[in-house]
Design a protein around this motif. Structure first.
Motif, PDB file in Angstrom:
ATOM      1  N   ALA A  88      47.784  19.329  94.416  1.00 59.19           N
ATOM      2  CA  ALA A  88      47.131  16.750  94.809  1.00 59.19           C
ATOM      3  C   ALA A  88      45.969  16.610  94.273  1.00 59.19           C
ATOM      4  O   ALA A  88      45.525  17.447  93.902  1.00 59.19           O
ATOM      5  N   ASP A  89      46.111  15.608  93.586  1.00 64.83           N
ATOM      6  CA  ASP A  89      45.916  15.281  92.570  1.00 64.83           C
ATOM      7  C   ASP A  89      44.470  15.052  92.593  1.00 64.83           C
ATOM      8  O   ASP A  89      43.187  14.807  92.084  1.00 64.83           O
ATOM      9  N   ALA A  90      43.729  14.711  94.087  1.00 61.70           N
ATOM     10  CA  ALA A  90      42.394  14.422  94.093  1.00 61.70           C
ATOM     11  C   ALA A  90      41.600  15.940  94.161  1.00 61.70           C
ATOM     12  O   ALA A  90      40.451  16.108  94.054  1.00 61.70           O
ATOM     13  N   CYS A  91      42.720  16.656  93.930  1.00 59.14           N
ATOM     14  CA  CYS A  91      42.249  18.242  94.530  1.00 59.14           C
ATOM     15  C   CYS A  91      42.363  18.886  92.897  1.00 59.14           C
ATOM     16  O   CYS A  91      42.280  20.599  92.691  1.00 59.14           O
ATOM     17  N   ASP A  92      43.449  18.387  92.215  1.00 61.56           N
ATOM     18  CA  ASP A  92      43.627  18.386  90.889  1.00 61.56           C
ATOM     19  C   ASP A  92      42.862  18.599  89.563  1.00 61.56           C
ATOM     20  O   ASP A  92      42.204  17.784  89.556  1.00 61.56           O
ATOM     21  N   PRO A  93      42.441  20.435  88.527  1.00 65.45           N
ATOM     22  CA  PRO A  93      41.648  19.336  87.735  1.00 65.45           C
ATOM     23  C   PRO A  93      42.148  18.835  86.627  1.00 65.45           C
ATOM     24  O   PRO A  93      40.935  17.898  85.890  1.00 65.45           O
ATOM     25  N   CYS A  94      43.404  18.171  85.816  1.00 66.09           N
ATOM     26  CA  CYS A  94      43.901  17.548  85.392  1.00 66.09           C
ATOM     27  C   CYS A  94      45.277  16.553  86.127  1.00 66.09           C
ATOM     28  O   CYS A  94      46.428  17.498  86.426  1.00 66.09           O
ATOM     29  N   PRO A  95      45.570  15.762  87.200  1.00 65.75           N
ATOM     30  CA  PRO A  95      45.985  15.079  87.538  1.00 65.75           C
ATOM     31  C   PRO A  95      47.165  14.487  87.420  1.00 65.75           C
ATOM     32  O   PRO A  95      48.430  14.380  87.956  1.00 65.75           O
ATOM     33  N   THR A  96      47.036  14.540  85.489  1.00 65.06           N
ATOM     34  CA  THR A  96      48.383  14.018  84.996  1.00 65.06           C
ATOM     35  C   THR A  96      49.489  14.814  84.106  1.00 65.06           C
ATOM     36  O   THR A  96      50.215  14.538  83.507  1.00 65.06           O
ATOM     37  N   VAL A  97      48.486  16.353  84.377  1.00 66.85           N
ATOM     38  CA  VAL A  97      49.511  17.395  83.630  1.00 66.85           C
ATOM     39  C   VAL A  97      49.240  18.802  84.184  1.00 66.85           C
ATOM     40  O   VAL A  97      48.820  18.970  84.841  1.00 66.85           O
ATOM     41  N   ALA A  98      50.807  18.863  84.605  1.00 74.10           N
ATOM     42  CA  ALA A  98      51.315  19.738  85.054  1.00 74.10           C
ATOM     43  C   ALA A  98      49.830  21.398  84.797  1.00 74.10           C
ATOM     44  O   ALA A  98      50.253  21.715  83.687  1.00 74.10           O
ATOM     45  N   GLY A  99      49.988  22.004  85.500  1.00 75.42           N
ATOM     46  CA  GLY A  99      49.231  23.110  85.757  1.00 75.42           C
ATOM     47  C   GLY A  99      48.332  23.774  86.664  1.00 75.42           C
ATOM     48  O   GLY A  99      48.021  25.253  86.819  1.00 75.42           O
ATOM     49  N   GLY A 100      48.175  23.145  87.627  1.00 70.53           N
ATOM     50  CA  GLY A 100      47.608  23.911  88.994  1.00 70.53           C
ATOM     51  C   GLY A 100      46.987  24.355  89.529  1.00 70.53           C
ATOM     52  O   GLY A 100      45.793  23.566  88.055  1.00 70.53           O
ATOM     53  N   ALA A 101      46.254  25.096  90.397  1.00 73.46           N
ATOM     54  CA  ALA A 101      44.593  25.578  90.270  1.00 73.46           C
ATOM     55  C   ALA A 101      44.171  26.476  88.994  1.00 73.46           C
ATOM     56  O   ALA A 101      43.189  26.063  89.590  1.00 73.46           O
ATOM     57  N   GLY A 102      45.185  26.739  88.158  1.00 72.94           N
ATOM     58  CA  GLY A 102      44.768  28.027  86.643  1.00 72.94           C
ATOM     59  C   GLY A 102      44.138  27.097  86.017  1.00 72.94           C
ATOM     60  O   GLY A 102      44.287  28.038  84.724  1.00 72.94           O
ATOM     61  N   GLU A 103      44.182  25.936  86.090  1.00 74.67           N
ATOM     62  CA  GLU A 103      44.133  24.441  84.223  1.00 74.67           C
ATOM     63  C   GLU A 103      42.965  25.294  84.469  1.00 74.67           C
ATOM     64  O   GLU A 103      41.751  25.593  84.890  1.00 74.67           O
ATOM     65  N   PRO A 104      43.074  25.332  82.805  1.00 74.30           N
ATOM     66  CA  PRO A 104      40.907  25.705  81.803  1.00 74.30           C
ATOM     67  C   PRO A 104      40.100  24.387  82.495  1.00 74.30           C
ATOM     68  O   PRO A 104      40.997  23.787  82.022  1.00 74.30           O
ATOM     69  N   ASP A 105      39.137  25.244  82.644  1.00 78.69           N
ATOM     70  CA  ASP A 105      38.212  24.000  82.462  1.00 78.69           C
ATOM     71  C   ASP A 105      37.421  24.667  81.822  1.00 78.69           C
ATOM     72  O   ASP A 105      36.115  25.700  82.339  1.00 78.69           O
ATOM     73  N   THR A 106      36.557  24.913  80.899  1.00 76.46           N
ATOM     74  CA  THR A 106      35.782  25.703  79.538  1.00 76.46           C
ATOM     75  C   THR A 106      34.791  25.075  80.144  1.00 76.46           C
ATOM     76  O   THR A 106      33.335  25.830  79.721  1.00 76.46           O
ATOM     77  N   ASP A 107      34.054  23.733  80.076  1.00 75.50           N
ATOM     78  CA  ASP A 107      32.397  23.449  80.916  1.00 75.50           C
ATOM     79  C   ASP A 107      32.540  23.616  82.510  1.00 75.50           C
ATOM     80  O   ASP A 107      31.121  23.107  82.340  1.00 75.50           O
ATOM     81  N   GLY A 108      33.536  23.623  83.107  1.00 76.70           N
ATOM     82  CA  GLY A 108      33.188  24.233  84.309  1.00 76.70           C
ATOM     83  C   GLY A 108      32.864  22.902  85.235  1.00 76.70           C
ATOM     84  O   GLY A 108      31.394  22.899  86.793  1.00 76.70           O
ATOM     85  N   ASP A 109      33.410  21.476  84.893  1.00 76.47           N
ATOM     86  CA  ASP A 109      32.990  20.308  85.521  1.00 76.47           C
ATOM     87  C   ASP A 109      33.575  19.724  86.614  1.00 76.47           C
ATOM     88  O   ASP A 109      33.688  19.118  86.980  1.00 76.47           O
ATOM     89  N   GLY A 110      34.646  20.796  86.970  1.00 77.40           N
ATOM     90  CA  GLY A 110      35.997  20.479  87.181  1.00 77.40           C
ATOM     91  C   GLY A 110      37.309  20.165  87.114  1.00 77.40           C
ATOM     92  O   GLY A 110      37.973  19.646  87.869  1.00 77.40           O
ATOM     93  N   ILE A 111      36.434  19.499  86.224  1.00 79.45           N
ATOM     94  CA  ILE A 111      38.035  18.753  85.490  1.00 79.45           C
ATOM     95  C   ILE A 111      38.691  19.677  84.353  1.00 79.45           C
ATOM     96  O   ILE A 111      38.058  20.319  83.836  1.00 79.45           O
ATOM     97  N   GLY A 112      39.739  19.656  84.295  1.00 75.53           N
ATOM     98  CA  GLY A 112      41.219  20.919  83.326  1.00 75.53           C
ATOM     99  C   GLY A 112      40.413  20.250  81.440  1.00 75.53           C
ATOM    100  O   GLY A 112      40.687  19.144  81.474  1.00 75.53           O
ATOM    101  N   ASP A 113      40.337  20.878  80.819  1.00 78.52           N
ATOM    102  CA  ASP A 113      40.354  21.115  79.517  1.00 78.52           C
ATOM    103  C   ASP A 113      41.707  19.636  79.192  1.00 78.52           C
ATOM    104  O   ASP A 113      41.840  18.862  78.527  1.00 78.52           O
ATOM    105  N   ALA A 114      42.228  19.355  79.753  1.00 83.58           N
ATOM    106  CA  ALA A 114      43.773  18.871  79.161  1.00 83.58           C
ATOM    107  C   ALA A 114      43.942  16.960  79.689  1.00 83.58           C
ATOM    108  O   ALA A 114      43.888  16.013  78.966  1.00 83.58           O
ATOM    109  N   CYS A 115      42.923  17.081  80.437  1.00 81.94           N
ATOM    110  CA  CYS A 115      42.211  15.940  81.169  1.00 81.94           C
ATOM    111  C   CYS A 115      40.440  16.070  80.991  1.00 81.94           C
ATOM    112  O   CYS A 115      40.581  14.420  80.717  1.00 81.94           O
ATOM    113  N   ASP A 116      40.000  16.459  80.310  1.00 83.38           N
ATOM    114  CA  ASP A 116      38.417  16.058  79.856  1.00 83.38           C
ATOM    115  C   ASP A 116      38.522  15.640  78.359  1.00 83.38           C
ATOM    116  O   ASP A 116      38.180  16.811  77.332  1.00 83.38           O
TER     117      ASP A 116
END
Length: 292
Positions: A88-116
């Motif tokens: 779901a969007d509000a739980c998705d690290p990157c709600p506009t790029v498909a990847g799900g819960a396994g999306e990488p988040d290099t800086d650990g801020d809860g925002i997936g790298d593809a959207c950060d």
């Protein structure tokens, strides 16, 4: 193991002319989907509120009837899934790029790298997938919510004062999904200051060839319009964020959409609120704010 079920609904949401499969998530595996579960992270098939009393905080920021301490998605209803990746969007690290819960988040801020757009941690402060009419927004005319989008009924601005975007800091990013309308002169997102002025506008202006990306400052600085023309009906993910050269000096505000980009060096950097602007029947699909 957390259970994720796919449920095909007869009246599936239609996004951009495509039929979308609704995703039903049951994180705690108790047989009650998160959207309807009063405690989505603690198994309680009978929905006895005592089972999750320990997670109560007394706050419900997204007004979905689930206490934030018990809510799998405290910033929004669980059902909207913009990128269709099952999260779901509000739980998705990157709600506009498909990847799900396994999306990488290099800086650990809860925002997936593809959207950060920020290398330093800057967590999500606000997300609205327009699956319902949150009272935080204000406007002078109706902006009805339907089919996962909010559409202006006339020339108007939809303003959000409840969330401060940033206070003289470089780590903010605002992303807005919208569908470009067939008529009108300009649409986009405006970031305003304490006096509710609009010192930064990132959006599109229209001429005889189509919609062109442009960013402006209230003092008169302009970036664009770009030469690339977008057709009416195009879905765009409009992104606006600021950077500094070496974290010093004047900020540069970046306005990007679907591979196109323009920049401006504004007079002001403080941003205190968000407004969506429309001079036509523009459909806005979500607003995502990342900030310190």
């Amino acid at each position: 193991m957390r259970l994720i079920s796919l449920v095909l609904l007869g009246g599936c949401t239609s996004m951009l002319g495509l039929t979308q499969t609704a995703i039903a998530i049951d994180r705690d595996g108790d047989g009650v989907y998160d959207e309807f579960d009063n405690c989505p992270d603690v198994p309680n098939a009978d929905q006895d509120p005592a089972a999750c009393a320990s997670c109560r905080t007394g706050q419900d920021l997204d007004r979905d009837g689930i206490d934030d301490g018990c809510d799998a998605c405290p910033l929004g209803i669980n059902g909207e899934d913009e990128d269709g990746d099952g999260l779901a969007d509000a739980c998705d690290p990157c709600p506009t790029v498909a990847g799900g819960a396994g999306e990488p988040d290099t800086d650990g801020d809860g925002i997936g790298d593809a959207c950060d757009r920020t290398p330093d941690p800057a967590p999500r402060r606000f997300f609205d997938g327009f699956d319902r009419d949150l009272p935080d927004w204000s406007s002078s005319s109706p902006w009805p919510v339907a089919n996962g989008a909010r559409t202006a009924s006339t020339t108007d601005t939809l303003e959000l004062y409840a969330v401060r975007v940033v206070d003289t800091d470089t780590r903010w990013t605002v992303t807005v999904g919208l569908v470009l309308p067939p008529t009108g002169d300009d649409v986009g997102v405006e970031l305003f200051d304490d006096s509710r002025r609009f010192p930064i506008v990132c959006g599109f202006v229209r001429d005889g060839t189509g919609w062109h990306l442009e960013v402006t400052d209230v003092a008169g600085a302009v970036g664009g319009p770009s030469t690339l023309a977008f057709a009416a009906g195009t879905h765009v993910d409009l992104v606006v964020y600021a950077t500094h050269a070496g974290n010093i000096g004047a900020p540069v505000v970046h306005c990007e959409a679907n591979g196109d980009a323009v920049t401006v060096t504004p007079v002001y950097e403080a941003r205190r609120g968000i407004a969506l602007h429309s001079q036509a029947a523009t459909s806005y699909e979500y607003v995502d704010l990342v900030a310190p």
